[in-house]
Each structure stands twice: as C-alpha cells, then as structure tokens.
Design a protein around this motif. Structure first.
Motif, PDB file in Angstrom:
ATOM      1  N   LEU A   6      60.248  53.444  72.723  1.00 56.61           N
ATOM      2  CA  LEU A   6      59.531  53.472  71.457  1.00 56.61           C
ATOM      3  C   LEU A   6      60.472  53.778  70.286  1.00 56.61           C
ATOM      4  N   PHE A   7      61.354  54.750  70.475  1.00 57.25           N
ATOM      5  CA  PHE A   7      62.271  55.102  69.390  1.00 57.25           C
ATOM      6  C   PHE A   7      63.314  54.005  69.182  1.00 57.25           C
ATOM      7  N   GLY A  10      61.643  51.434  67.118  1.00 54.89           N
ATOM      8  CA  GLY A  10      61.577  51.902  65.739  1.00 54.89           C
ATOM      9  C   GLY A  10      62.908  51.734  65.029  1.00 54.89           C
ATOM     10  N   ALA A  11      63.985  52.000  65.756  1.00 55.57           N
ATOM     11  CA  ALA A  11      65.317  51.827  65.172  1.00 55.57           C
ATOM     12  C   ALA A  11      65.605  50.358  64.882  1.00 55.57           C
ATOM     13  N   LEU A  13      63.425  47.992  64.219  1.00 57.41           N
ATOM     14  CA  LEU A  13      62.618  47.591  63.069  1.00 57.41           C
ATOM     15  C   LEU A  13      63.239  48.086  61.771  1.00 57.41           C
ATOM     16  N   SER A  14      63.687  49.335  61.745  1.00 59.81           N
ATOM     17  CA  SER A  14      64.301  49.894  60.545  1.00 59.81           C
ATOM     18  C   SER A  14      65.603  49.175  60.205  1.00 59.81           C
ATOM     19  N   THR A  58      66.856  56.128  58.750  1.00 56.47           N
ATOM     20  CA  THR A  58      65.702  56.207  59.650  1.00 56.47           C
ATOM     21  C   THR A  58      66.042  55.600  61.010  1.00 56.47           C
ATOM     22  N   ALA A  59      66.717  54.476  60.976  1.00 56.22           N
ATOM     23  CA  ALA A  59      67.122  53.837  62.224  1.00 56.22           C
ATOM     24  C   ALA A  59      68.069  54.735  63.014  1.00 56.22           C
ATOM     25  N   CYS A  62      66.062  57.509  64.741  1.00 58.30           N
ATOM     26  CA  CYS A  62      65.341  56.953  65.897  1.00 58.30           C
ATOM     27  C   CYS A  62      66.295  56.632  67.039  1.00 58.30           C
ATOM     28  N   GLN A  63      67.454  56.079  66.693  1.00 59.95           N
ATOM     29  CA  GLN A  63      68.431  55.739  67.717  1.00 59.95           C
ATOM     30  C   GLN A  63      68.959  56.987  68.407  1.00 59.95           C
TER      31      GLN A  63
END
Length: 304
Positions: A6-7, A10-11, A13-14, A58-59, A62-63
């Motif tokens: 999931l994270f 998210g990374a 996408l960012s 943000t990425a 998340c990463q």
C-alpha cells in the motif's frame, strides 16, 4: 505484505504526480547543453515545481515506510506503475482523456506486474548488510552513473540524451532505496542517534539529491516518453538486482521463470505502447501545443 504494498503504491502515485508537475516546470526555464546547477535555482521560482517537490517528499515518506516493512524486491518493482499513473495524471491536467489504446496499455502493465510478482514471490527481509556487500554494489552503481552522464553529455538534445539521464536517475533512485532500507531499520532498532551516525543515511541522501538533479536534466534533455520508461523500468531492474545481491532476498526460479518472463514481456509491451501515445507527445511538447491540441491528438488525430 499488505502494508509495504500500500505504501509503495502511494509512493508511485506521488512520484507520478511529481513527474508531471516537474516536467511542466522544466519546460518554462532556459535550456542548457551541459549540467547546469542554476537550473534548480530557476525552478525554485516556479510554484508548480514546488508542488512537485511536496509530492516527491510524500513519495519519499511512503517509500521509507514500505522499505522498512517489506523486501526491496517487492517494493521497488511496484514503481513500474509510475509511467501509466503519470500519463493518467497528465490526461487530467491537460483536460483530456486516455484513448482505449492507452487504457489497454495501462491494463497490460498492471497485469504484467501482477504476473511477475506472483510468479517471483519475492521473500527475505534482511535488516543489516555487511560492508563486503555494500562496497561492490556502490562501486558498480557509481561507475554506471558516471558512464551514463558522460554518454548523455556527448549526445545532442533529444531522446538518447534523455534516456541516458533517465537511466542515471533510475540507478540513483535504486541505490537511494537500498541505502534507505538499512537506515530505516537502524532507526527502528537503535533509535534516532544511530540513524544520524550511520553512513547509509548520508549515502541515501546523497544519491537522492543526485537522482533529483539527473531527473531535472533528463526532463530538459528530451521528451517524457524517452526519460520516463528508462527511469521506471531501470529502477525496477536495478532494485531487483540490489535486493538479491545486497540483501540476499530471493525469487522463485525453475519453471516459475516462464511466467516471470511473460509478465516482464507484458510490462515492456505496455510501457512501449504508453510511450507512443499522442498524449505523451503532447505533454512532451507543451511549449508549442495547447492542452486542447494534446487532447485532440489523444482522441485519435495523427501526430505531426
């Protein structure tokens, strides 16, 4: 595996959002033939680039969480999704839409990635790596980056130059992830003091800055269609190699290599199809085209 996946998504996408925003900003500053440090200063005056940097941060967060909770051979390949996500976001920002061919290419990349990850079934999550593993890995990656930068500077502006800078960015991102993984485990196991005293923390910061610098030069050197495939596919491949050689992670072999090869072929075919979309060309030539023109191209008007 749910949390790191999931994270990682998210990374991805960012990062896709950051790529589109940084591309838009890079097209508004003066071009240069060499590596120009002043490029960053010019970009700092562009609000759209600053928003892109927020997306990059943000990425990164998340990463970091993804790498701290899962193997690099699972987390980094998911960044292949950056290219299709970037084009979807570009379609929204251009007030356009992806054609049916584009959506089919996106689906092909997603299915191919799913097949690869299922067939490979990456496992292993070593928290610390001996220096005997780090020294050759860092040496090889630095040498490869240097060779790609030299090759880029010897080429005229265009796809070849952008691809070389894109690959240099990919290797830098892969090394950033590999070093970040150890740093995050150090932070989790030994606390903030150990985090700031381990060399991997400063190593991933250095490679991260280099990656950002090479990315901006890739954006100015040629179209997104040349730099982004090299970046996303290169990052996945180098990260996979680092996960296996440095972190002793492993993937299934034997007959499982057949579906892995099939999935990789689907990914390559999807990325190639996405790279040929008129929408990607419209985004790459925003200086000369209006959003409406890009939209018309994506709807089926032949590219000039």
């Amino acid at each position: 595996m749910l949390l790191p996946v999931l994270f990682a998504l998210g990374a991805a996408l960012s990062n896709a959002l950051a790529t589109v925003l940084q591309r838009k900003a890079a097209l508004t500053v003066p071009k240069s033939e060499g590596l120009r440090v002043g490029l960053i200063l010019d970009l700092l005056r562009r609000p759209v680039w600053l928003v892109g940097i927020v997306a990059v941060i943000t990425a990164g967060v998340c990463q970091a969480v993804a790498l701290a909770t899962g193997p690099i051979t699972v987390v980094q390949p998911l960044f292949v999704l950056e290219l299709p996500l970037a084009l979807v976001i570009a379609a929204v920002l251009l007030q356009g839409r992806l054609s049916r061919t584009g959506w089919l290419a996106v689906a092909t990349v997603v299915v191919g990635l799913g097949v690869v990850l299922f067939a490979a079934s990456p496992a292993g999550n070593r928290t610390q790596v001996p220096m005997t593993h780090w020294i050759p890995a860092v040496a090889v990656c630095v040498a490869a980056i240097a060779a790609l930068v030299v090759a880029a500077l010897r080429r005229p502006e265009g796809r070849g130059r952008a691809a070389c800078f894109g690959l240099a960015t990919a290797i830098s991102y892969a090394m950033t992830a590999a070093l970040m993984k150890t740093s995050m485990h150090t932070l989790d196991d030994e606390g903030i003091t150990a985090f700031f005293t381990t060399w991997q923390t400063y190593g991933f910061a250095l490679f991260g800055v280099c990656a950002l610098f090479f990315l901006e030069n890739a954006m100015q050197s040629g179209p997104l269609v040349a730099s982004q495939p090299a970046l996303t596919l290169g990052d996945a491949c180098v990260s996979l190699a680092l996960g296996i050689t440095v972190y002793a992670e492993y993937v299934r072999t034997g007959w499982w290599l057949v579906p892995q090869l099939l999935g990789a072929t689907l990914i390559a075919a999807g990325v190639l199809a996405l790279s040929r979309l008129p929408l990607a060309r419209a985004l790459a030539s925003e200086e000369k085209e209006q959003p409406g023109e890009g939209t018309a191209a994506d709807a089926g008007t032949p590219a000039p």
